[in-house]
Design an enzyme around this catalytic site. Structure first.
Site, PDB file in Angstrom:
ATOM      1  N   SER A 114       0.809  -1.210   0.000  1.00 51.94           N
ATOM      2  CA  SER A 114       0.000   0.000   0.000  1.00 51.94           C
ATOM      3  C   SER A 114       0.849   1.270   0.000  1.00 51.94           C
ATOM      4  CB  SER A 114      -0.953   0.001   1.194  1.00 51.94           C
ATOM      5  OG  SER A 114      -0.235  -0.241   2.382  1.00 51.94           O
ATOM      6  N   ASP A 167      -4.083   5.782  11.410  1.00 49.14           N
ATOM      7  CA  ASP A 167      -3.129   5.326  10.413  1.00 49.14           C
ATOM      8  C   ASP A 167      -1.902   6.215  10.509  1.00 49.14           C
ATOM      9  OD1 ASP A 167      -1.594   4.686   8.251  1.00 49.14           O
ATOM     10  OD2 ASP A 167      -3.163   4.936   6.744  1.00 49.14           O
ATOM     11  N   HIS A 216       0.744   5.288   6.483  1.00 54.62           N
ATOM     12  CA  HIS A 216       0.642   5.886   5.145  1.00 54.62           C
ATOM     13  C   HIS A 216       0.769   7.402   5.243  1.00 54.62           C
ATOM     14  CE1 HIS A 216      -1.526   1.975   4.892  1.00 54.62           C
ATOM     15  NE2 HIS A 216      -0.721   1.876   3.861  1.00 54.62           N
TER      16      HIS A 216
END
Ligand SMILES: *[C@@H]1O[C@H](CO)[C@@H](O)[C@H](O)[C@H]1NC(C)=O
Ligand SMILES: *[C@@H]1O[C@H](CO)[C@@H](O)[C@H](O)[C@H]1NC(C)=O
Ligand SMILES: *[C@@H]1O[C@H](CO)[C@@H](O)[C@H](O)[C@H]1NC(C)=O
Length: 437
Positions: free
Chosen positions: A161, A414, A417
């Site tokens: 990702s 998160d 990312h």
């Protein structure tokens, strides 16, 4: 263990509130707990004692995703102050009052989880920094020059990702100059392809978190450990190499999750499952090194077998991108910092140091071996600059309006990312200089 403790905590929490909460809120709590468990998939801390028997969960990791493509020779480019020998990996973040290079709420390539502004992140300080290498200038990203180079070429981002994060950043950066058209997308968004018609330039994403053939840990399909086939390639992208002019490989995070390793038709080891499965405990660093080495050797082999093609090709390898959970990520740890670390303020951790080194060394070795074949390997050394950006992650803003349920509710964070616009755009700024060299 980690799972169990975490679930216990949440169960306790639920029990405590059982009589106080209406049913709907209980369901909400249960959902949060499930989501948090899903987070575990990516973030099992390799420094922690190996979990002997990770417990199942029924939710897939939210960043589980995918898709395909390669690179080039110095082509005519506008004058820039880049320096061939400049080490872009060594430097510091300095304030930059200019607006970010694209509109984060308007770029459609951004996955919802990275669309921090659209999700409600109100602070904007993280948008106003630029990376200043110690000994030289890093030219701004030029969408015009990049598209001129990418004309009639295909660049593929291959990996996990974070590969996707960087690909989306590139598409947004280029969108500022020319409109992209999404021409392919699988239902989960793991394999996507955009074409910039005005330039016949293609950017694609191939999901391949292990680079080699593998099956990701996923409880709802009954896969309790990652399964890696060390001597089999992932043909979902490998078979496309002939149509790829430049590839950016970006993987690493998934190697930190309990895994079983296969080779020659049998199990040769595992990570994080030895006690339960009676396999030989194996270092995931060694496996990662092995996988990257094999992958680059195979790219070289296929390139030579194909006669080298008519275009020189580039394979850039992004180095490990550190996360910034403040505490145990599996217990809802946030990332609250609002400004970059200063030089020397935050050293690289052991895992980050090792994972970075493996990629840099593999690129050097493959580069030396493959140079005559018209194939170029280069490390995209972003580990240090990424490590200094604790402020650039979505945190709770991986979801729209995360606090809508009320203050004090558990939220998923998160801290792995990158928000877009954000620090990941710098990865592509350096990628552009890598291409132009
Ligand atoms: C970004 O795009 C949105 C529409 O998607 C628009 O409302 C907003 O004004 C734009 N922001 C800037 C700074 O141009
Ligand atoms: C468009 O680009 C692709 C590579 O992505 C190339 O194979 C094709 O020949 C190009 N088309 C034209 C008309 O030049
Ligand atoms: C574990 O594997 C070893 C070596 O293959 C074997 O000697 C031993 O009996 C196994 N133990 C169990 C509990 O299966």
């Amino acid at each position: 263990m980690l799972f169990t403790n975490f679930l216990k905590t949440h169960q306790q929490l639920q029990n405590d509130k059982l009589l106080l909460l209406p049913k709907r809120q209980l369901v909400t709590y249960a959902l949060y707990a499930l989501i948090a468990v899903a987070l575990l998939y990516l973030f099992v801390d390799p420094a922690a004692p190996a979990p002997s028997a990770p417990k199942p969960s029924s939710v897939a990791a939210p960043w589980v995703q995918e898709e395909e493509e390669l690179l080039p020779p110095p082509s005519p480019s506008p004058p820039h102050q880049g320096d061939e020998r400049c080490d872009y990996s060594d430097g510091e973040w300095v304030p930059d009052p200019r607006p970010p290079p694209y509109n984060g709420t308007a770029c459609e390539a951004i996955k919802d989880g990275r669309s921090c502004m659209a999700n409600g992140r109100a602070d904007t300080g993280y948008l106003h920094w630029r990376w200043q290498p110690r000994r030289c200038g890093l030219p701004d990203f030029s969408p015009e020059a990049f598209l001129r180079w990418l004309g009639d070429r295909h660049m593929a981002f291959v990996g996990d990702s974070l590969a996707r994060n960087q690909a989306e950043s590139l598409v947004c950066l280029l969108s500022a100059w020319s409109p992209p058209e999404l021409v392919h997308r699988d239902p989960e968004g793991r394999f996507r392809r955009w074409v910039f018609r005005e330039h016949n330039a293609t950017v694609s994403i191939f999901w391949s978190p292990f680079l080699v053939k593998g099956v990701e840990k996923s409880e709802h399909t009954g896969v309790r450990y990652n399964e890696l086939f060390l001597d089999a390639f992932d043909e979902r992208w490998m078979s496309q190499l002939g149509a790829i002019d430049a590839a950016v490989l970006s993987a690493g995070q998934w190697f930190r999750i309990p895994s079983i390793y296969h080779e020659g038709g049998g199990v040769v080891g595992c990570y994080g499952c030895a006690a339960e499965l009676n396999h030989t405990e194996t270092s995931f660093f060694a496996v990662f090194r092995d996988v990257v080495g094999r992958t680059l050797a195979e790219i070289t082999r296929r390139h030579e077998r194909g006669g080298g093609g008519d275009k020189p090709r580039l394979v850039a390898l992004a180095t490990f991108s550190p996360s910034h959970f403040e505490g145990e990520w599996n217990k809802g740890a946030p990332c609250t910092k609002k400004r970059p670390y200063r030089k020397g303020e935050k050293e690289l951790g052991y895992t980050e140091t090792e994972m970075r080194k493996i990629v840099v060394e593999a690129a050097d070795e493959a580069g030396a071996a493959a140079a005559p074949a018209g194939l170029r390997f280069a490390a995209l050394d972003v580990t240090t600059l990424a490590n200094m950006r604790p402020d650039g992650h979505p945190g709770p803003y991986m979801r729209k309006n995360p606090f809508a349920a009320g203050e004090g509710r558990p939220v998923q964070n998160d801290c792995l990312h990158w928000c877009m616009p954000g620090p990941v755009d710098t990865f592509n700024q350096i990628l552009q200089q890598t291409i132009l060299r």
